[in-house]
Design a protein around this motif. Structure first.
Motif, PDB file in Angstrom:
ATOM      1  N   GLN A  49       3.557  -4.092 -14.907  1.00  0.00           N
ATOM      2  CA  GLN A  49       2.666  -4.312 -13.529  1.00  0.00           C
ATOM      3  C   GLN A  49       1.870  -3.111 -13.495  1.00  0.00           C
ATOM      4  O   GLN A  49       0.655  -3.492 -13.178  1.00  0.00           O
ATOM      5  N   PHE A  60      -2.336  -3.257 -13.711  1.00  0.00           N
ATOM      6  CA  PHE A  60      -3.105  -2.820 -12.752  1.00  0.00           C
ATOM      7  C   PHE A  60      -4.049  -1.855 -13.050  1.00  0.00           C
ATOM      8  O   PHE A  60      -5.351  -1.528 -12.460  1.00  0.00           O
ATOM      9  N   TYR A  61      -3.513  -0.653 -13.988  1.00  0.00           N
ATOM     10  CA  TYR A  61      -4.449   0.285 -14.181  1.00  0.00           C
ATOM     11  C   TYR A  61      -5.078   0.195 -15.648  1.00  0.00           C
ATOM     12  O   TYR A  61      -5.356   1.324 -16.390  1.00  0.00           O
ATOM     13  N   CYS A 111       1.188   5.507 -15.094  1.00  0.00           N
ATOM     14  CA  CYS A 111       2.008   4.212 -15.081  1.00  0.00           C
ATOM     15  C   CYS A 111       3.444   4.806 -14.666  1.00  0.00           C
ATOM     16  O   CYS A 111       4.131   4.054 -13.864  1.00  0.00           O
ATOM     17  N   SER A 137      -9.797   1.231  -4.019  1.00  0.00           N
ATOM     18  CA  SER A 137     -11.107   0.560  -4.885  1.00  0.00           C
ATOM     19  C   SER A 137     -12.138   1.295  -5.025  1.00  0.00           C
ATOM     20  O   SER A 137     -12.378   1.918  -3.831  1.00  0.00           O
ATOM     21  N   GLU A 184      -8.533  -6.113  -7.321  1.00  0.00           N
ATOM     22  CA  GLU A 184      -7.374  -5.311  -6.863  1.00  0.00           C
ATOM     23  C   GLU A 184      -6.736  -6.272  -5.709  1.00  0.00           C
ATOM     24  O   GLU A 184      -5.371  -5.942  -5.652  1.00  0.00           O
ATOM     25  N   PHE A 229      -4.728  -9.031  -7.037  1.00  0.00           N
ATOM     26  CA  PHE A 229      -3.483  -8.439  -7.740  1.00  0.00           C
ATOM     27  C   PHE A 229      -2.340  -8.559  -6.880  1.00  0.00           C
ATOM     28  O   PHE A 229      -1.111  -8.915  -7.164  1.00  0.00           O
ATOM     29  N   PHE A 230      -2.529  -8.005  -5.675  1.00  0.00           N
ATOM     30  CA  PHE A 230      -1.269  -7.834  -4.867  1.00  0.00           C
ATOM     31  C   PHE A 230      -1.126  -8.853  -3.613  1.00  0.00           C
ATOM     32  O   PHE A 230      -0.099  -8.886  -3.176  1.00  0.00           O
TER      33      PHE A 230
END
Ligand code: CMP
Length: 140
Positions: free
Chosen positions: A46, A50-51, A64, A119, A128, A131-132
């Motif tokens: 994950q 994300f990155y 990470c 962001s 983003e 994403f969550f």
């Protein structure tokens, strides 16, 4: 200017040092509203997803690895010019270059352990946030 939403992450280096409340106070004192918030532990996969934008950078693996060292707090912040405002109160990516009073100056330990993410533009904020969070989790 307009009312915007942005994604904030309080990173493991900051949750480990019990800084969630102090960081949230800076966010709210700046006039931003926390309209969604959750603590979670992300997996390596994950964090990598994300990155992904940084996948070619030399710091990607360390970045990470640092994100899976403990819980994070993912948040959606809302307010006038929220994306730029949050980046201003976060301060420079490297805490050594950040202005006094900013989150990264006051709490960041290094460029790798810089306590928060925010962001950088409306398109990335939308990506983003999704994403969550799902729509039903946003309290407005
Ligand atoms: P963040 O805003 O979460 O976005 C990517 C992260 O990579 C950044 O904060 C830093 O913690 C980390 N990082 C490490 N080295 C660098 C670098 N040279 N430039 C940008 N970000 C870096």
């Amino acid at each position: 200017m307009s009312i915007q939403r942005t994604l904030s992450i309080i990173k493991p280096d900051a949750t480990r040092r019990n800084l969630i409340g102090k960081i949230n106070a800076k966010i709210e004192d700046a006039g931003l509203s926390i309209i969604a918030q959750k603590m979670l532990c992300v997996t390596q996969a994950q964090a990598k997803a994300f990155y992904q934008v940084h996948a070619e950078r030399s710091f990607y693996e360390d970045l990470c690895n640092n994100m899976v060292k403990g819980p994070i707090v993912a948040q959606v912040l809302e307010g006038e010019d929220a994306i730029h405002l949050y980046r201003t109160i976060m301060g420079a990516t490297n805490p050594s270059n950040a202005e006094p009073g900013t989150i990264r100056h006051d709490f960041g330990e290094s460029i790798d352990l810089n306590s928060v993410h925010g962001s950088d533009a409306p398109e990335t904020a939308a990506q983003e946030i999704s994403f969550f969070f799902s729509l039903i989790e946003l309290c407005k």
